[in-house]
Design a protein around this motif. Structure first.
Motif, mmCIF file in Angstrom:
data_model
loop_
_atom_site.group_PDB
_atom_site.id
_atom_site.type_symbol
_atom_site.label_atom_id
_atom_site.label_comp_id
_atom_site.label_asym_id
_atom_site.label_seq_id
_atom_site.Cartn_x
_atom_site.Cartn_y
_atom_site.Cartn_z
ATOM 1 N N PRO A 126 0.810 -1.233 0.000
ATOM 2 C CA PRO A 126 0.000 0.000 0.000
ATOM 3 C C PRO A 126 0.835 1.272 0.000
ATOM 4 O O PRO A 126 0.363 2.321 -0.434
ATOM 5 C CB PRO A 126 -0.836 -0.125 1.281
ATOM 6 C CG PRO A 126 -0.090 -1.077 2.140
ATOM 7 C CD PRO A 126 0.585 -2.031 1.214
ATOM 8 N N TYR A 127 2.072 1.187 0.493
ATOM 9 C CA TYR A 127 2.922 2.377 0.526
ATOM 10 C C TYR A 127 3.729 2.551 -0.754
ATOM 11 O O TYR A 127 4.266 3.622 -1.012
ATOM 12 C CB TYR A 127 3.869 2.311 1.733
ATOM 13 C CG TYR A 127 3.142 2.310 3.054
ATOM 14 C CD1 TYR A 127 2.704 3.494 3.631
ATOM 15 C CD2 TYR A 127 2.869 1.120 3.715
ATOM 16 C CE1 TYR A 127 2.026 3.499 4.839
ATOM 17 C CE2 TYR A 127 2.190 1.108 4.925
ATOM 18 C CZ TYR A 127 1.764 2.305 5.482
ATOM 19 O OH TYR A 127 1.088 2.305 6.674
ATOM 20 N N ARG A 128 3.851 1.503 -1.543
ATOM 21 C CA ARG A 128 4.552 1.559 -2.814
ATOM 22 C C ARG A 128 3.685 0.877 -3.873
ATOM 23 O O ARG A 128 3.878 -0.295 -4.204
ATOM 24 C CB ARG A 128 5.904 0.841 -2.712
ATOM 25 C CG ARG A 128 6.934 1.549 -1.870
ATOM 26 C CD ARG A 128 7.430 2.817 -2.558
ATOM 27 N NE ARG A 128 7.955 2.531 -3.886
ATOM 28 C CZ ARG A 128 9.212 2.121 -4.118
ATOM 29 N NH1 ARG A 128 10.046 1.933 -3.101
ATOM 30 N NH2 ARG A 128 9.619 1.907 -5.345
ATOM 31 N N PRO A 129 2.676 1.599 -4.419
ATOM 32 C CA PRO A 129 1.777 0.985 -5.408
ATOM 33 C C PRO A 129 2.511 0.423 -6.621
ATOM 34 O O PRO A 129 2.051 -0.537 -7.240
ATOM 35 C CB PRO A 129 0.857 2.141 -5.806
ATOM 36 C CG PRO A 129 0.929 3.107 -4.666
ATOM 37 C CD PRO A 129 2.301 2.988 -4.118
ATOM 38 N N ASP A 130 3.665 1.003 -6.964
ATOM 39 C CA ASP A 130 4.400 0.522 -8.131
ATOM 40 C C ASP A 130 4.981 -0.867 -7.911
ATOM 41 O O ASP A 130 5.398 -1.527 -8.871
ATOM 42 C CB ASP A 130 5.531 1.498 -8.479
ATOM 43 C CG ASP A 130 6.500 1.683 -7.317
ATOM 44 O OD1 ASP A 130 6.048 2.129 -6.241
ATOM 45 O OD2 ASP A 130 7.694 1.366 -7.483
ATOM 46 N N GLN A 131 5.009 -1.340 -6.648
ATOM 47 C CA GLN A 131 5.524 -2.670 -6.358
ATOM 48 C C GLN A 131 4.423 -3.722 -6.255
ATOM 49 O O GLN A 131 4.708 -4.892 -5.989
ATOM 50 C CB GLN A 131 6.338 -2.647 -5.057
ATOM 51 C CG GLN A 131 7.611 -1.829 -5.160
ATOM 52 C CD GLN A 131 8.457 -1.909 -3.902
ATOM 53 O OE1 GLN A 131 8.090 -2.566 -2.922
ATOM 54 N NE2 GLN A 131 9.603 -1.244 -3.913
ATOM 55 N N THR A 132 3.178 -3.332 -6.442
ATOM 56 C CA THR A 132 2.081 -4.300 -6.461
ATOM 57 C C THR A 132 2.286 -5.252 -7.636
ATOM 58 O O THR A 132 2.520 -4.816 -8.765
ATOM 59 C CB THR A 132 0.731 -3.593 -6.579
ATOM 60 O OG1 THR A 132 0.564 -2.701 -5.471
ATOM 61 C CG2 THR A 132 -0.409 -4.597 -6.603
ATOM 62 N N ARG A 133 2.185 -6.548 -7.374
ATOM 63 C CA ARG A 133 2.526 -7.524 -8.411
ATOM 64 C C ARG A 133 1.874 -8.862 -8.121
ATOM 65 O O ARG A 133 1.359 -9.096 -7.029
ATOM 66 C CB ARG A 133 4.037 -7.713 -8.473
ATOM 67 C CG ARG A 133 4.636 -8.365 -7.243
ATOM 68 C CD ARG A 133 6.131 -8.187 -7.157
ATOM 69 N NE ARG A 133 6.731 -8.998 -6.096
ATOM 70 C CZ ARG A 133 6.749 -8.679 -4.821
ATOM 71 N NH1 ARG A 133 6.177 -7.554 -4.420
ATOM 72 N NH2 ARG A 133 7.318 -9.460 -3.923
ATOM 73 N N TYR A 134 1.900 -9.744 -9.107
ATOM 74 C CA TYR A 134 1.502 -11.136 -8.930
ATOM 75 C C TYR A 134 2.762 -11.981 -8.795
ATOM 76 O O TYR A 134 3.772 -11.731 -9.484
ATOM 77 C CB TYR A 134 0.671 -11.633 -10.115
ATOM 78 C CG TYR A 134 -0.787 -11.234 -10.047
ATOM 79 C CD1 TYR A 134 -1.694 -11.986 -9.306
ATOM 80 C CD2 TYR A 134 -1.248 -10.109 -10.707
ATOM 81 C CE1 TYR A 134 -3.022 -11.628 -9.234
ATOM 82 C CE2 TYR A 134 -2.576 -9.735 -10.642
ATOM 83 C CZ TYR A 134 -3.465 -10.501 -9.897
ATOM 84 O OH TYR A 134 -4.790 -10.138 -9.825
ATOM 85 N N VAL A 135 2.704 -12.973 -7.918
ATOM 86 C CA VAL A 135 3.836 -13.890 -7.742
ATOM 87 C C VAL A 135 3.377 -15.313 -7.992
ATOM 88 O O VAL A 135 2.192 -15.643 -7.850
ATOM 89 C CB VAL A 135 4.431 -13.773 -6.317
ATOM 90 C CG1 VAL A 135 4.977 -12.373 -6.085
ATOM 91 C CG2 VAL A 135 3.396 -14.126 -5.255
ATOM 92 N N HIS A 136 4.331 -16.163 -8.403
ATOM 93 C CA HIS A 136 4.049 -17.580 -8.633
ATOM 94 C C HIS A 136 4.275 -18.330 -7.333
ATOM 95 O O HIS A 136 5.399 -18.460 -6.853
ATOM 96 C CB HIS A 136 4.959 -18.130 -9.739
ATOM 97 C CG HIS A 136 4.702 -19.570 -10.037
ATOM 98 N ND1 HIS A 136 5.623 -20.389 -10.660
ATOM 99 C CD2 HIS A 136 3.614 -20.362 -9.806
ATOM 100 C CE1 HIS A 136 5.127 -21.601 -10.795
ATOM 101 N NE2 HIS A 136 3.911 -21.609 -10.274
ATOM 102 N N LEU A 137 3.195 -18.815 -6.759
ATOM 103 C CA LEU A 137 3.283 -19.533 -5.493
ATOM 104 C C LEU A 137 3.952 -20.891 -5.693
ATOM 105 O O LEU A 137 3.648 -21.624 -6.639
ATOM 106 C CB LEU A 137 1.888 -19.727 -4.900
ATOM 107 C CG LEU A 137 1.126 -18.453 -4.493
ATOM 108 C CD1 LEU A 137 -0.284 -18.825 -4.030
ATOM 109 C CD2 LEU A 137 1.870 -17.713 -3.405
ATOM 110 N N ASN A 138 4.894 -21.196 -4.797
ATOM 111 C CA ASN A 138 5.536 -22.516 -4.767
ATOM 112 C C ASN A 138 6.184 -22.884 -6.096
ATOM 113 O O ASN A 138 6.033 -23.998 -6.605
ATOM 114 C CB ASN A 138 4.515 -23.600 -4.381
ATOM 115 C CG ASN A 138 3.828 -23.302 -3.063
ATOM 116 O OD1 ASN A 138 4.474 -22.873 -2.100
ATOM 117 N ND2 ASN A 138 2.515 -23.502 -3.005
ATOM 118 N N CYS A 139 6.892 -21.937 -6.673
ATOM 119 C CA CYS A 139 7.604 -22.215 -7.926
ATOM 120 C C CYS A 139 8.657 -23.287 -7.675
ATOM 121 O O CYS A 139 9.479 -23.152 -6.748
ATOM 122 C CB CYS A 139 8.255 -20.940 -8.453
ATOM 123 S SG CYS A 139 9.274 -21.185 -9.921
ATOM 124 N N PRO A 140 8.693 -24.368 -8.470
ATOM 125 C CA PRO A 140 9.642 -25.457 -8.218
ATOM 126 C C PRO A 140 11.099 -25.075 -8.475
ATOM 127 O O PRO A 140 12.001 -25.785 -8.051
ATOM 128 C CB PRO A 140 9.178 -26.539 -9.194
ATOM 129 C CG PRO A 140 8.468 -25.814 -10.278
ATOM 130 C CD PRO A 140 7.819 -24.648 -9.606
#
Length: 627
Positions: A126-140
């Motif tokens: 919330p303090y850095r909107p430019d860092q809002t992103r999607y991540v890949h959970l449990n990437c092998p």
């Protein structure tokens, strides 16, 4: 962007970008996200949205979109004191709604290609909107959850539909029950589709992305699904073939806008004030309500120009306007937006000046009295612009002029008929130049110009036919327009060297009608600049309109048009050479202007109608001896 009912701030845009670069239906590429601006139903206009008043423009929009359109709203902007406040405040989430698009993402580590849910999760700062992103959970292949990147391939069609790339259909060469998972592998560093392969780990099939482009793409891609992601739905059907485009492609979104200058409609000062503030005063349905509105705004230091009038006098004018129900503006037969502006400019009556519109007529430029009847310095002007739709693949400049829109190419902004449209206002200055009608008419009557007009009309028809456009519906502007348009571009290029504004800051409005047309004859150009600042611009452009100064700049502009750095190729160019353009002797080295400056997408331009070139000497409007 929304998940459940919570709104995440993901970035910032300037208000002008919301209309001309990233409006409704456009894909916005953020540092770690790719999102689409959603339709008007998703917008919250209760906070931060200001209603703009411009009745002529509102009437023109109603003719295009329906009488249910009631107002023009500026995009919602949070209050200034909320900008530095907590990101969890209510005002911190004032803005325009967006949703993630495309719906497929790629993990940069394991190359997994899959829809966003359920493998990818949103991480918000919330303090850095430019860092809002999607991540890949449990990437092998990574101990940390790597930031996922949007798939950079989409599909669109000429009808304005946009959709995710059909990955499963493409790799399996048709409909299949196999659900993958898919991998997107890149070989080499060029990023070329021929170096990108999509693989299915479930059935071991694979395919190169180059099969989705060009002639191969026409055979391999399915029919369009008629999807409108910004409306969260589909049209009933679409007969077009899907075309593969890249994320961020310049042809993925073209705005369709209408604009109007705020011109005075009466010489009565009080009536002008009521007209300017109609968005406020028009809501009062009785005298007591009007008085309460006036006192409230007077207390806030606003509407001070009305404070010297009695409330009873103001109410008489408001009541009269309400009873008339704006017949001059709501009538279906009302004239186009430019004709009333032409009448005000050509009359150039300083008695009609308002705080937003101030004219000062001066003599024609020295030595050009036979070509121009008058010059009007527009020391202040206000322009209101509204977004009424958009196109994809084909630019609206390909087939519209202001007020002439082919509705079958326009994508709507909302699922239902809109009750409002996004708009913005800018203030600035300009120079209006009126051509001498007698000289212009004599020039048009020459036989060589008659032949040129026939050839130009033939080129216009062929150009429309190639793009599956009806030549009868797409109006040919005529040789007069080509002259005015070319002169405006030549003069704008010259003025940018002196006025202090860059080329993209200057704009044109062409007033062109032949004598036999309704409202004609018209022959004039307005070169102007405008800014969203409340005070407009600083006078650098108007100062160039004085007779001696303007004469010098016209001399220089015409001299520059005589020879182009690309001659003889430029001078010999015609629209018949491949039919991919609709201009004659014009190119980026001589006549083309930025997209924000030209009202017709750099079409209908020819410097040969201005001055003699290395290829043509008999079409020039300006006599050789003047040069």
């Amino acid at each position: 962007m929304s998940q459940s009912n919570y709104k995440y701030k993901v970035g910032e845009l300037r208000p002008s970008q919301i209309l001309f670069s990233f409006g409704v239906g456009a894909v916005l590429d953020l540092p770690n996200l790719s999102v689409m601006v959603m339709g008007l139903e998703d917008w919250n206009t209760q906070q931060g949205a200001v209603e703009l008043g411009e009745q002529r423009l509102l009437a023109a929009i109603r003719r295009e979109l329906g009488q249910q359109v009631k107002k023009l709203l500026a995009p919602p902007i949070p209050p200034e004191d909320a900008i530095s406040g907590s990101p969890f405040d209510e005002y911190a989430r004032v803005g325009i709604p967006v949703a993630p698009f495309p719906g497929w993402m790629v993990c940069p580590r394991c190359r997994l290609l899959d829809p966003i849910y359920p493998y990818f999760q949103l991480k918000e700062n919330p303090y850095r909107p430019d860092q809002t992103r999607y991540v890949h959970l449990n990437c092998p292949k990574s101990k940390k959850d790597p930031t996922a990147i949007p798939s950079r391939f989409l599909v669109s069609c000429d009808r304005g539909h946009l959709d995710d790339f059909p990955w499963l259909y493409f790799v399996h060469r048709g409909n299949t029950d196999c659900k993958g998972p898919l991998r997107l592998e890149e070989y080499g560093v060029s990023g070329s589709p021929s170096d990108i392969v999509v693989k299915c780990s479930g059935c071991e099939k694979e395919r190169r992305l180059s099969d989705a482009f060009g002639e191969a793409g026409k055979k391999n891609m399915p029919r369009c699904r008629a999807r409108h992601p910004h409306l969260r739905g589909f049209d009933d059907s679409c007969d077009q073939q899907m075309k593969t485009i890249l994320l961020g492609a310049s042809n993925s979104w073209f705005p369709i806008t209408l604009s109007a200058l705020s011109i005075p409609v009466t010489s009565n000062q009080l009536e002008q004030l009521v007209e300017q503030n109609w968005t406020i005063l028009g809501k009062a349905n009785n005298f007591n309500a009007l008085e309460a509105v006036l006192q409230a705004f007077f207390a806030m230091g606003q509407l001070q120009d009305l404070s010297k009038y009695k409330s009873e006098t103001i109410w008489k004018i408001v009541e009269q306007k309400q009873k008339s129900d704006r017949p001059d503006f709501d009538d279906e037969s009302v004239r186009d937006l430019k004709t009333p502006e032409w009448e005000i400019f050509s009359a150039a009556d300083p008695n009609l000046n308002t705080p937003d519109f101030q004219l000062r007529p001066v003599k024609p430029p020295s030595g050009y009295e036979n070509y121009f009847s008058q010059v009007v310095l527009v020391e202040r002007l206000r322009e209101v612009r509204a977004l009424i739709g958009f196109t994809r693949i084909q630019s609206p400049g390909d087939f519209i002029d202001s007020g002439e829109i082919l509705t079958e190419h326009r994508v709507p902004l909302s699922r239902s008929k809109p009750k409002w449209v996004p708009a913005s206002e800018v203030k600035g200055e300009g120079i209006f130049i009126q051509f001498q009608e007698t000289t212009l008419h004599q020039w048009e009557q020459q036989q060589v110009l008659q032949d040129y007009a026939y050839q130009a009309f033939d080129a216009h028809k062929k150009w429309c036919k190639i793009r599956s456009l009806d030549p009868d519906a797409v109006k040919f502007p005529g040789v007069r327009y080509i002259l005015l348009h070319s002169f405006a571009h030549a003069l704008m290029r010259q003025m940018t060297l002196e006025c202090g504004y860059n080329a993209a800051s200057l704009k044109e409005r062409i007033y062109s009608k032949r004598p036999e047309e309704e409202g004609g004859p018209m022959a004039g150009i307005l070169i102007y600049t405008a800014a969203p600042d409340s005070e407009g611009t600083l006078g650098g452009l108007v100062s160039l309109g004085e007779p001696k100064t303007l004469s010098h700049h016209i001399d220089q502009a015409l001299e520059q048009m005589r020879l182009c750095a690309s001659d003889p190729l430029c001078a010999e160019h015609t629209p018949f050479q491949g039919a991919t353009s609709l201009h004659w002797a014009a190119c980026h080295a001589c006549l083309f202007s930025p997209e924000t400056s030209c009202e017709r997408g750099n079409k209908y331009l020819d410097r040969a109608v201005l001055i003699s070139t290395v290829s043509s000497t008999d079409l020039a409007f300006f006599a050789e001896e003047k040069m």
